[in-house]
Design a protein around this motif. Structure first.
Motif, short mmCIF file in Angstrom:
data_model
loop_
_atom_site.label_atom_id
_atom_site.label_comp_id
_atom_site.label_asym_id
_atom_site.label_seq_id
_atom_site.Cartn_x
_atom_site.Cartn_y
_atom_site.Cartn_z
N UNK A 1 0.86 -1.20 0.05
CA UNK A 1 -0.06 0.16 0.17
C UNK A 1 1.11 1.15 -0.01
N UNK A 2 0.19 2.24 -0.50
CA UNK A 2 1.01 3.61 -0.38
C UNK A 2 0.03 4.56 -0.74
N UNK A 3 0.24 5.78 -0.09
CA UNK A 3 -0.50 7.06 -0.27
C UNK A 3 -0.35 7.72 -1.59
N UNK A 4 0.65 7.36 -2.51
CA UNK A 4 0.81 8.18 -3.73
C UNK A 4 1.00 6.83 -4.54
N UNK B 33 -7.80 1.61 -5.32
CA UNK B 33 -7.56 2.95 -4.90
C UNK B 33 -8.72 3.57 -4.14
N UNK B 34 -8.51 3.98 -2.90
CA UNK B 34 -9.43 4.46 -1.90
C UNK B 34 -9.46 5.90 -1.79
N UNK B 35 -10.87 6.24 -1.99
CA UNK B 35 -11.42 7.63 -1.65
C UNK B 35 -10.89 8.40 -2.66
N UNK B 36 -11.01 7.71 -4.00
CA UNK B 36 -10.71 8.70 -5.31
C UNK B 36 -11.45 8.39 -6.26
N UNK B 37 -11.89 9.36 -7.18
CA UNK B 37 -12.87 9.09 -8.29
C UNK B 37 -12.17 8.65 -9.45
N UNK B 38 -10.87 8.94 -9.74
CA UNK B 38 -10.11 8.64 -10.85
C UNK B 38 -8.70 8.02 -10.65
N UNK C 165 -0.27 -4.10 -17.39
CA UNK C 165 -1.26 -3.35 -16.91
C UNK C 165 -2.21 -3.84 -16.08
N UNK C 166 -2.41 -3.17 -14.66
CA UNK C 166 -3.34 -3.76 -13.73
C UNK C 166 -4.61 -2.70 -13.45
N UNK C 167 -5.71 -2.99 -13.92
CA UNK C 167 -6.68 -2.14 -13.80
C UNK C 167 -7.13 -2.12 -12.29
N UNK C 168 -7.88 -0.93 -11.88
CA UNK C 168 -8.36 -0.66 -10.63
C UNK C 168 -9.55 -1.43 -10.32
N UNK C 169 -9.94 -1.72 -9.20
CA UNK C 169 -11.08 -2.76 -8.87
C UNK C 169 -11.75 -1.74 -7.54
N UNK C 170 -13.16 -2.35 -7.23
CA UNK C 170 -13.83 -1.61 -6.46
C UNK C 170 -13.65 -2.10 -4.99
N UNK C 171 -13.26 -3.51 -5.02
CA UNK C 171 -12.87 -4.32 -3.80
C UNK C 171 -11.91 -5.15 -3.91
N UNK C 172 -11.18 -5.46 -2.77
CA UNK C 172 -10.16 -6.68 -2.68
C UNK C 172 -10.29 -7.24 -1.50
N UNK D 86 -12.85 -2.33 0.84
CA UNK D 86 -13.67 -1.41 -0.34
C UNK D 86 -13.05 -0.03 -0.62
N UNK D 87 -13.12 0.25 -1.84
CA UNK D 87 -12.56 1.67 -2.33
C UNK D 87 -13.16 2.85 -1.42
N UNK D 88 -14.18 2.65 -0.89
CA UNK D 88 -14.79 3.76 0.15
C UNK D 88 -14.10 3.93 1.48
N UNK D 89 -13.53 2.80 1.77
CA UNK D 89 -12.76 2.63 3.01
C UNK D 89 -13.83 2.09 4.03
N UNK D 90 -15.18 2.08 3.72
CA UNK D 90 -16.09 1.64 4.77
C UNK D 90 -15.71 -0.10 5.08
N UNK D 91 -16.31 -0.36 6.16
CA UNK D 91 -16.26 -1.86 6.44
C UNK D 91 -17.68 -2.64 5.95
#
Length: 179
Positions: free
Chosen positions: A99-102, A133-138, A148-155, A163-168
């Motif tokens: 994980x990373x914030x950037x 990617x969490x809490x981002x729209x793009x 190439x690794x595409x983004x996903x909504x949940x892992x 979940x990408x929203x960060x919610x549990x």
């Protein structure tokens, strides 16, 4: 990882154990456990002739996850910022979360880690790699070498749904439905 337990070169295992300061007596004992290991394939029409197994750790052995973790730790130890705080690298056998914030720094770290693993005879399985990617729209896709690794909504990592929203909520729903 790509066929992680099956592909660890045995010489890398012995090197990693020595790098961690494991006494040579123990390295010799473990190496003896792997010496002349063979297998057969059983079919309805009979068994094949025994063939030698010269790479990988023994599947089903309680020692194998430890040996694999030692190899990963030693191969990863020279990568700058891989183990920075908070814990941005989680490893449990061959289930790994980085994980990373950037996102750019994440790509640099994954690329450096990929190269280090390949130097030790291991490969990242891009087909099984997920990017969240969490809490981002793009969230732009990330590249690992040629892949190439595409983004996903949940892992799902070790049974927990992230979940990408960060919610549990997704994790709670997953656990309830499993029950």
């Amino acid at each position: 990882m790509q066929k992680a337990f099956d592909c660890v070169p045995r010489d890398v295992i012995w090197w990693a154990l020595r790098s961690k300061g494991v006494p040579e007596t123990y390295v010799d004992i473990i190496r003896d456990m792997y010496r002349d290991s063979a297998s057969v394939v059983r079919t309805a029409v009979g068994d094949t002739k025994p063939f030698l197994i010269t790479v990988g750790v023994h599947l089903g052995s309680v020692l194998s996850p430890f040996l694999f973790s030692v190899v990963l730790d030693v191969l990863s130890s020279n990568i700058r910022d891989l183990y920075e705080q908070p814990p941005w690298l989680l490893m449990y056998a061959d289930d790994i979360a980085l994980a990373d914030s950037d996102s750019r720094r994440l790509v640099r770290r994954v690329t450096a880690w990929k190269e280090s693993l390949e130097n030790g005879g291991l490969k990242i399985n891009a087909a099984k790699t997920e990017y969240l990617a969490c809490n981002t729209t793009n969230a732009a896709p990330v590249r690992i070498g040629e892949d190439t690794v595409e983004g996903t909504e949940q892992v799902r990592y070790l049974g927990t749904v992230l979940h990408e929203s960060g919610d549990v909520d997704c994790d709670v729903e997953s656990r309830i439905s499993a029950a």
